[in-house]
Design an enzyme around this catalytic site. Sequence first.
Site, PDB file in Angstrom:
ATOM      1  CD  GLN A   1     -31.754   1.042  17.530  1.00 25.28           C
ATOM      2  OE1 GLN A   1     -31.784   1.997  16.772  1.00 25.28           O
ATOM      3  NE2 GLN A   1     -30.627   0.564  18.006  1.00 25.28           N
TER       4      GLN A   1
ATOM      5  CG  HIS B   1     -33.731   4.197  12.635  1.00 27.82           C
ATOM      6  ND1 HIS B   1     -33.049   5.328  13.025  1.00 27.82           N
ATOM      7  CD2 HIS B   1     -32.874   3.179  12.840  1.00 27.82           C
ATOM      8  CE1 HIS B   1     -31.836   5.001  13.447  1.00 27.82           C
ATOM      9  NE2 HIS B   1     -31.704   3.696  13.338  1.00 27.82           N
TER      10      HIS B   1
ATOM     11  CG  ASN C   1     -30.921   5.461  10.341  1.00 24.31           C
ATOM     12  OD1 ASN C   1     -30.313   6.467  10.677  1.00 24.31           O
ATOM     13  ND2 ASN C   1     -30.478   4.236  10.617  1.00 24.31           N
ATOM     14  CD  GLU C   2     -26.653   3.957   9.773  1.00 26.31           C
ATOM     15  OE1 GLU C   2     -26.822   2.740   9.932  1.00 26.31           O
ATOM     16  OE2 GLU C   2     -25.806   4.609  10.403  1.00 26.31           O
TER      17      GLU C   2
HETATM   18  C1  BGC Z   1     -27.949   2.835  13.476  1.00 26.76           C
HETATM   19  C2  BGC Z   1     -28.474   2.672  14.886  1.00 26.76           C
HETATM   20  C3  BGC Z   1     -27.572   1.739  15.650  1.00 26.76           C
HETATM   21  C4  BGC Z   1     -26.191   2.357  15.705  1.00 26.76           C
HETATM   22  C5  BGC Z   1     -25.164   1.576  16.513  1.00 26.76           C
HETATM   23  C6  BGC Z   1     -26.458   3.017  13.395  1.00 26.76           C
HETATM   24  O1  BGC Z   1     -25.961   2.363  12.268  1.00 26.76           O
HETATM   25  O2  BGC Z   1     -28.633   3.869  12.815  1.00 26.76           O
HETATM   26  O3  BGC Z   1     -29.791   2.208  14.826  1.00 26.76           O
HETATM   27  O4  BGC Z   1     -28.052   1.456  16.926  1.00 26.76           O
HETATM   28  O5  BGC Z   1     -25.697   2.464  14.396  1.00 26.76           O
HETATM   29  O6  BGC Z   1     -24.883   0.349  15.948  1.00 26.76           O
END
Ligand code: BGC
Length: 443
Positions: free
Chosen positions: A22, A116, A160-161
């Site tokens: 990002q 990520h 991440n997530e």
């Molecule tokens: C993610 C980020 C994303 C943010 C806002 C999160 O779910 O980890 O990468 O930019 O949300 O949408």
Amino acid sequence: MADGGLALPAGFLLGCASAAHQVEGGTDNDWSEWARQPGRIRDGSDAAVACDHWHRYPEDLQVLASLGQNAHRFSLEWSRIEPRPGDFDEAALAHYADVVACCRDLGMEPLVTLLHFTLPRWLTERGGVRAPEAPARFARYAAVCAERLGPSVEWWVTINEPNVQALMGYLTGEWPPGKASMPVAFAALRGLLRMHAGAATALRAVAARHERRARVSVAHHVRGLRPARPSSVMDRLACLPVDRLMNRWWPRACRSGRMLPPVGRGEKVAGAAGSLDWLGLNYYCDDTVRFAPRRPSQLFAQRFPDPRRQQSSFGWAIHAGGLTRVLHELWDEFRLPIVVTENGVADEADELRGRFLVEHVTAVARAAAAGVDVRGYLHWTAMDNFEWAEGYTKRFGLFAVDRDTLQRRPKPSAAVFARICAAGGVPADLLDAVPRLTSVASG
Ligand code: BGC
């Protein structure tokens, strides 16, 4: 706090979170490929330049430290570190070692994410997170990163997530690889859990060999869920399967070490049991849920933002009380120390962010005061950046980035966060400036 403000616990981590693809620019992975396909990114943009953080990180980190931040979460780009399978790039590792060293020199605790969302293209060609070889490959990459960065990094986020990656990439199909099937999304989750377990084992093995400390977690996305009509049994029931699958499945699987139903059949996953030393929480908003008998693919739940709340430009309902509630729920069930690894708001004109910060840090301070072991708050994010399928149309930064010159400009909310960092909590005058605060932790 002497001035009547709200203090955070001693040693509390305060900073920002970011992700390589990002902000860095120059990345080449599955998302670079995705952005080349027409219609995938809302504004037709890509992350080829992003914020050029790859070259500008010394100044960027300096600015964050000057706001008083004592922590910084960022991700490593796997495709840079391992551009071809088994071929590790020393220059990329040296770059990230320098980012870590910069954080340390500036008094910021580094929290490092291994994955990520973005995958090396050689892995996607072999099946991505569902590839049989993905867990072993990811574990090897984790070991290499731990060897190189481990002397200065204690806090690790493997993935991440994973729930969002499975949802967006394999169920809604809005992200790469663009699949839209529940069984395929379950297969992705199974792959991600095995990858996490392999990486957690590798991080700990390297740390043990060198007598270092590694604290391992994921950054887990939780959506608070509220019944649209609290008196409706069906609306209340409709929250449960979504909550179980989206919010609880991952930490429960990591606690039990099993591929829990409905994603698996309860089979053991080597290395998963007890693989979380702490819980990273990415919290953005709550959803309101209405029973929807005609939506089996959405688990009979229609989700939408609470119409009584203010919304971000993403259409997410803003309600800091939801964060307090989620912190309590996670603490009550898992008894793991929690770090808020992401929380932020899409807000193009920076009209909402100052207040959002005060309310959400207050929500965290209240949970801590009530006994939840919460150790940090990392705001998403420092700079406006490439917001995945939204391109540059959604702005989450404390700093604006001029898309032509890439010049960074602090927004008014950056000063609010600086006050919070300097005070180690929410100063009284900021509390007073937000009248709704008295109701923040309730409801
Ligand atoms: C993610 C980020 C994303 C943010 C806002 C999160 O779910 O980890 O990468 O930019 O949300 O949408």
